[in-house]
Design a protein around this motif. Structure first.
Motif, PDB file in Angstrom:
ATOM      1  N   LYS A   1       0.871  -1.171   0.000  1.00 52.33           N
ATOM      2  CA  LYS A   1       0.000   0.000   0.000  1.00 52.33           C
ATOM      3  C   LYS A   1       0.912   1.227   0.000  1.00 52.33           C
ATOM      4  CE  LYS A   1      -3.778  -0.040   2.466  1.00 52.33           C
ATOM      5  NZ  LYS A   1      -4.745  -0.122   3.596  1.00 52.33           N
TER       6      LYS A   1
ATOM      7  N   GLY B   1      -6.307   3.458  -0.393  1.00 56.42           N
ATOM      8  CA  GLY B   1      -6.695   2.466  -1.390  1.00 56.42           C
ATOM      9  C   GLY B   1      -6.264   1.064  -1.023  1.00 56.42           C
TER      10      GLY B   1
ATOM     11  N   SER C   1      -4.136   3.044   6.588  1.00 55.01           N
ATOM     12  CA  SER C   1      -3.979   3.942   5.440  1.00 55.01           C
ATOM     13  C   SER C   1      -3.976   5.387   5.914  1.00 55.01           C
ATOM     14  CB  SER C   1      -5.114   3.741   4.432  1.00 55.01           C
ATOM     15  OG  SER C   1      -5.079   2.451   3.860  1.00 55.01           O
TER      16      SER C   1
ATOM     17  N   THR D   1      -2.396   8.500  -4.457  1.00 51.39           N
ATOM     18  CA  THR D   1      -2.157   7.101  -4.792  1.00 51.39           C
ATOM     19  C   THR D   1      -0.990   6.967  -5.760  1.00 51.39           C
ATOM     20  OG1 THR D   1      -3.587   6.997  -6.750  1.00 51.39           O
ATOM     21  CG2 THR D   1      -4.649   6.697  -4.589  1.00 51.39           C
TER      22      THR D   1
END
Length: 365
Positions: free
Chosen positions: A224, A255, A337, A342
């Motif tokens: 991630k 995400g 997260s 991203t």
């Protein structure tokens, strides 16, 4: 950015007059950003992309920032210093090697007041000698200096891969984590997942029409990834968020977890090209490591290359996610997260022409 040339190749911080004790003076504002609630923060590792992002985040939150920066020499030093001045505008720079114990005896540190230390410093190569010198000993020296100066909080940028330590730099990082925890100082140990920079290496080869390299089927691992700015925001947030104090904090970007194959698919789609992959057997990495390890007994340079190959193999076979020791598996759902940027957003910018970050000596392919 302010600095004054000092002795022994160290630039003396202009703010070194802020002493501890009843005669201490109030820190002066940095570029108008410091507030009454702002802290005076020593930032280590400010020349890296994450360090620069952290300097920006600290200044934006009203903290006074002092950066310990390695002196630059040789061709391009002046140009590099100019760029550094631009990137660290608003901060004060002290020149010196953090790995040199003598640095911590300078008035910039012995006679200065700091509320916190934030370290983004890491060894450049990951070789055993470099790792123990920088990831461990330089941090131990910084910690001792911080304790002597009455620093209250130490924020340490570590790495999520220390959960399963097989490499020299992982053991060095863990050794310092242990020293920090046992120091009695308030700590926040941040263990991020993959960086955007480390996943940018295949952009040029794909743009040149070459296949995307994957190990096995490209789904052996997942991560991630987190951007420099989002990671910097998290690091700086540790100063004020008491829930992050005295904690080991794994952190990833927003995400779902993504595999190398998914990274390749997205790159090809952005470039309007059909996906092409070249599979690299993990066994080949084992052969390379073995050969270089044998040569390394005779040739020091080969030993360093062997360690780099071991690092490459580790990342080819281990996910950068939270490790569930009981279940003996990586857990994407348990990996926190943070942020909004991203990796695929970054891919889109790089494809449009934005320069991808230089990976320097961390490049494997």
């Amino acid at each position: 950015m302010s600095e004054i040339s000092g002795v022994r190749g160290v630039t003396i911080d202009q703010s070194s007059s802020h002493l501890n004790g009843p005669n201490a003076t109030t820190p002066s504002p940095v570029s108008g950003l410091a507030s009454k609630s702002g802290m005076r923060v020593l930032l280590l590792g400010a020349t890296g992309t994450i360090g620069m992002a952290t300097a920006r985040a600290l200044l934006l939150r009203g903290h006074e920032v002092v950066c310990l920066v390695r002196p630059r020499q040789g061709v391009g030093a002046t140009q590099a210093d100019t760029r550094l001045s631009e990137c660290l505008a608003g901060a004060t720079v002290v020149r010196g090697h953090a790995a040199d114990p003598e640095v911590w005896n300078q008035p910039s540190f012995t006679q200065a007041r700091f509320d916190a230390v934030v370290s983004c410093m890491a060894s450049r190569t990951g070789s055993p000698q470099d790792a123990w010198r920088v990831d461990h000993q330089a941090h131990v020296d910084a910690l001792k200096a911080a304790q002597a100066a009455g620093v209250r909080h130490f924020v340490q940028l570590s790495a999520i891969c220390v959960q399963k330590p097989l490499l020299a730099f992982q053991h060095a990082k863990l050794a310092f984590e242990k020293a920090l925890i046992e120091s009695g100082m308030t700590y926040s140990i941040v263990r991020p997942t993959a960086f955007f920079k480390s996943l940018s290496g295949q952009l040029d080869r794909v743009k040149q029409g070459k296949p995307f390299l994957i190990f096995g089927d490209g789904q052996l691992t997942a991560c991630k990834p987190i951007s420099d700015d989002d990671l910097a925001d998290f690091l700086v947030g540790c100063l004020d968020d008491v829930s992050r104090h005295n904690q080991i904090l794994p952190i990833g970007g927003p995400g779902p977890a993504i595999t190398p194959r998914e990274q390749g698919e997205h790159l090809f789609a952005l470039l309007g090209m059909p996906p092409r992959y070249k599979r690299v057997p993990v066994g080949l990495m084992d052969v390379i490591v073995g050969v270089l390890s044998v040569l390394g007994k005779l040739i020091p340079a080969a030993a360093n290359k062997a360690e780099l190959a071991r690092i490459g193999r580790y990342y080819a076979t281990e996910s950068m996610l939270v490790w569930d020791a009981q279940a003996q598996r990586y857990d994407a759902q348990a990996t926190p997260s943070h942020g909004s940027q991203t990796l695929f957003d970054a891919y889109a910018r790089w494809v449009k022409g934005e320069v991808a970050p230089d990976r320097g000596e961390h490049a494997v392919f």
